[in-house]
Design a protein around this motif. Structure first.
Motif, PDB file in Angstrom:
ATOM      1  N   ARG A  39       0.857  -1.176   0.000  1.00 61.74           N
ATOM      2  CA  ARG A  39       0.000   0.000   0.000  1.00 61.74           C
ATOM      3  C   ARG A  39       0.901   1.237   0.000  1.00 61.74           C
ATOM      4  N   THR A  40       0.860   1.994  -1.105  1.00 61.22           N
ATOM      5  CA  THR A  40       1.759   3.151  -1.184  1.00 61.22           C
ATOM      6  C   THR A  40       1.067   4.438  -0.765  1.00 61.22           C
ATOM      7  N   HIS A  41      -0.245   4.510  -0.923  1.00 60.85           N
ATOM      8  CA  HIS A  41      -0.966   5.752  -0.651  1.00 60.85           C
ATOM      9  C   HIS A  41      -2.308   5.455   0.027  1.00 60.85           C
ATOM     10  N   THR A  42      -2.887   6.493   0.618  1.00 56.54           N
ATOM     11  CA  THR A  42      -4.246   6.382   1.171  1.00 56.54           C
ATOM     12  C   THR A  42      -5.215   7.058   0.201  1.00 56.54           C
ATOM     13  N   ALA A  43      -6.479   7.056   0.557  1.00 52.95           N
ATOM     14  CA  ALA A  43      -7.503   7.667  -0.296  1.00 52.95           C
ATOM     15  C   ALA A  43      -7.302   9.172  -0.451  1.00 52.95           C
ATOM     16  N   THR A  87      -0.670   2.516  -5.192  1.00 52.54           N
ATOM     17  CA  THR A  87      -1.433   1.347  -4.782  1.00 52.54           C
ATOM     18  C   THR A  87      -2.177   1.735  -3.510  1.00 52.54           C
ATOM     19  N   VAL A  88      -3.504   1.676  -3.583  1.00 57.51           N
ATOM     20  CA  VAL A  88      -4.315   1.957  -2.399  1.00 57.51           C
ATOM     21  C   VAL A  88      -4.984   0.661  -1.965  1.00 57.51           C
ATOM     22  N   ALA A  89      -5.391   0.598  -0.706  1.00 62.89           N
ATOM     23  CA  ALA A  89      -6.097  -0.592  -0.208  1.00 62.89           C
ATOM     24  C   ALA A  89      -7.161  -0.143   0.771  1.00 62.89           C
ATOM     25  N   GLY A  90      -8.285  -0.855   0.748  1.00 59.76           N
ATOM     26  CA  GLY A  90      -9.376  -0.488   1.651  1.00 59.76           C
ATOM     27  C   GLY A  90     -10.607  -1.328   1.355  1.00 59.76           C
ATOM     28  N   TRP A  91     -11.759  -0.813   1.753  1.00 57.14           N
ATOM     29  CA  TRP A  91     -13.009  -1.555   1.621  1.00 57.14           C
ATOM     30  C   TRP A  91     -13.809  -1.078   0.413  1.00 57.14           C
ATOM     31  N   VAL A  92     -14.539  -2.002  -0.207  1.00 59.24           N
ATOM     32  CA  VAL A  92     -15.445  -1.632  -1.300  1.00 59.24           C
ATOM     33  C   VAL A  92     -16.667  -0.971  -0.674  1.00 59.24           C
ATOM     34  N   SER A 122      -7.125  -4.266  -3.008  1.00 59.54           N
ATOM     35  CA  SER A 122      -6.090  -3.274  -3.302  1.00 59.54           C
ATOM     36  C   SER A 122      -6.148  -2.964  -4.795  1.00 59.54           C
ATOM     37  N   VAL A 123      -5.845  -1.735  -5.121  1.00 61.08           N
ATOM     38  CA  VAL A 123      -5.955  -1.250  -6.498  1.00 61.08           C
ATOM     39  C   VAL A 123      -4.687  -0.481  -6.838  1.00 61.08           C
ATOM     40  N   SER A 124      -4.063  -0.797  -7.994  1.00 68.22           N
ATOM     41  CA  SER A 124      -2.905  -0.019  -8.441  1.00 68.22           C
ATOM     42  C   SER A 124      -3.262   0.690  -9.732  1.00 68.22           C
ATOM     43  N   GLY A 125      -2.762   1.901  -9.870  1.00 67.22           N
ATOM     44  CA  GLY A 125      -3.030   2.636 -11.099  1.00 67.22           C
ATOM     45  C   GLY A 125      -2.647   4.096 -10.964  1.00 67.22           C
ATOM     46  N   ALA A 126      -3.013   4.836 -12.028  1.00 65.42           N
ATOM     47  CA  ALA A 126      -2.650   6.259 -12.062  1.00 65.42           C
ATOM     48  C   ALA A 126      -3.783   7.098 -11.486  1.00 65.42           C
ATOM     49  N   VAL A 127      -3.422   8.134 -10.731  1.00 64.04           N
ATOM     50  CA  VAL A 127      -4.418   9.042 -10.157  1.00 64.04           C
ATOM     51  C   VAL A 127      -4.568  10.244 -11.079  1.00 64.04           C
ATOM     52  N   GLU A 128      -5.803  10.521 -11.468  1.00 64.72           N
ATOM     53  CA  GLU A 128      -6.051  11.670 -12.349  1.00 64.72           C
ATOM     54  C   GLU A 128      -7.101  12.580 -11.730  1.00 64.72           C
ATOM     55  N   GLU A 129      -7.028  13.824 -12.153  1.00 64.27           N
ATOM     56  CA  GLU A 129      -8.032  14.778 -11.709  1.00 64.27           C
ATOM     57  C   GLU A 129      -9.381  14.430 -12.345  1.00 64.27           C
TER      58      GLU A 129
END
Ligand code: ATP
Ligand code: MG
Length: 436
Positions: free
Chosen positions: A4-8, A17-22, A70-77
């Motif tokens: 987990r590299t980042h939070t929401a 890579t964020v991780a948490g609940w659906v 957990s989800v990995s990807g690019a963060v966009e505005e």
């Protein structure tokens, strides 16, 4: 966790890579959104079905609500997303699937009754409002600790398994201690006095108290958190100054540090009811003034007379008349415990701090004179011999001292205008509830 590299709360531009609940999935056909929730908040994950790997889309959209992923990807505005950003995923992994049948709905769209919520507290705590209560509780307790240190107190921890209660056999939970009868402590009273009579002088404790209260009310627990103070060379006025400082420090810290949580609870600036730091000094009404004021409200069927305790109705009438926190001082000796010092034949040094809704604190200067103390035990119908471990220390130079006990859950409940004290404790203990 390594993965987990980042939070929401992540910013646009990052590969994360964020991780948490659906939290929820919104499937609009060609495009679908999954809202992922963690301790910091929520973030939108976008699935464009035609442009993404089928397996990836399926993993994301078929994960049941409250599954941990957990989800990995690019963060966009993305101005239309709840937090102004979204993640376009390269990979999705289900870390811990959730049963599709949830006993309660953490998104809060479907209300659940308190017993159901308490039976499933982990799910309940995933609701933003419930999380906010316990974030504020933590801030409140930190502020209380800091204020105690500020006024020169040392934090102590006293035993919770005890040989005798503070005020005898009532309201005590008996236990078996290696074949002997013992009790869960109903108050750290005796132990904090024994400690304040040493070079530590000024002490505080934040710990559990156990009371076998038979009644079931919205403001009583069978296990509560007591915030206690005891200070050598203090009288009841000093003790009231300390508790006033502690209560105000708690409100101030919550006001300064918990704006988001207050907003979540509808207590922020835009909210329905208001959170406000008590301003000005808490009025100190004598017991005599208090009963006169209650009688003058005309709210009670029977007028109070000297020697009556303040009933719940009397507390309510007085509370709405005063309109804020207030002390009731100079109680008749006969209705305060024997270990409270008397001012004269009639009046004690006992005091209560009241919130308009209920009692928060009882305190007073203590009887430190050995002979008077032992006499008090006898008058109370208690055998002083059983309390010898306590009374004998009064033979070896016990300074005058004063203190009080403040109900932690009552402080939180009145601060946040909670209806029921069970909202202010994670796993409440009451007559019906022993687990979880
Ligand atoms: P009450 O009359 O409201 O039942 P009390 O006078 O019996 O309270 P004290 O023995 O004076 O309570 O305890 C000091 C403080 O501890 C109380 O003012 C209250 O804030 C808190 N407290 C006491 N009993 C309980 C309980 N059963 N549940 C929650 N808090 C409690
Ligand atoms: Mg009391």
């Amino acid at each position: 966790m390594q993965d987990r590299t980042h939070t929401a709360e992540t910013e646009p531009g990052d590969e994360v890579t964020v991780a948490g609940w659906v939290h929820e999935v919104r499937d609009l056909g060609g495009i679908a959104f999954l809202i992922l929730r963690d301790a910091t908040g929520r973030i939108q994950i976008k699935f464009e079905k035609d442009e993404m790997d089928d397996e990836l889309v399926e993993t994301g959209l078929e994960a049941a609500r409250e599954s941990v992923i957990s989800v990995s990807g690019a963060v966009e505005e993305e101005p239309r997303a709840p937090t102004g950003v979204e993640i376009t995923p390269d990979s999705v992994e289900v870390i811990a699937p959730a049963d599709p049948e949830l006993p309660l709905d953490p998104s809060g769209k479907v209300d659940a009754e308190l017993p159901t919520r308490l039976d499933n507290r982990t799910l309940d705590l995933r609701k933003a409002e419930v999380q906010a209560i316990f974030e504020i509780r933590s801030t409140m307790l930190r502020a209380v600790r800091e204020e105690f240190h500020e006024v020169g107190c040392t934090e102590i921890n006293t035993p919770k398994i005890v040989a005798t209660g503070t005020e005898g056999g009532t309201e005590l939970f008996p236990i078996t201690y290696f074949g002997r009868e013992a009790f869960m402590n109903q108050s750290p009273q005796l132990f904090k006095q024994l400690t304040a009579g040493s070079n530590l002088e000024r002490v505080f404790e934040i710990g559990p108290i156990f009371r076998a209260e038979e009644h079931n009310t919205p403001r009583h627990l069978n296990e509560a958190t007591s915030i206690d103070f005891e200070g050598a060379f203090c009288d009841h006025h000093d003790a009231m100054d300390v508790v006033e400082g502690v209560v105000k420090a708690a409100y101030e810290a919550v006001s300064e540090e918990s704006a988001d949580e207050l907003e979540t609870l509808g207590l922020g600036e835009e909210g329905d009811s208001e959170f406000s730091v008590p301003d000005g000094e808490f009025p100190r009404l004598s017991y005599e003034e208090a009963i006169e004021r209650v009688n003058a409200t005309g709210e009670l069927d029977d007028q109070l007379v000297w020697g009556d305790d303040l009933s719940t109705e009397a507390e309510k009438a007085l509370g709405s008349d005063v309109g804020g926190h207030y002390f009731v001082t100079d109680w008749p000796s006969e209705i305060k415990p024997f270990y409270i010092m008397d001012q004269d034949d009639d009046l004690s040094t006992g005091f209560d701090l009241m919130h308009p809704r209920m009692e928060l604190v009882s305190g007073g200067q203590r009887e430190h004179r050995y002979e008077n103390l032992v006499e008090g035990f006898e008058q109370q119908g208690l055998d002083p011999a059983q309390f010898e471990y306590y009374t004998k220390m009064f033979k070896y130079g016990m300074p005058p001292h004063a203190g009080w006990g403040l109900g932690g859950e009552r402080l939180l409940m009145t601060m946040l205008d909670l209806d029921n004290i069970r909202e202010a404790v994670l796993f409440p203990r009451d007559r019906q509830r022993l687990s979880p």
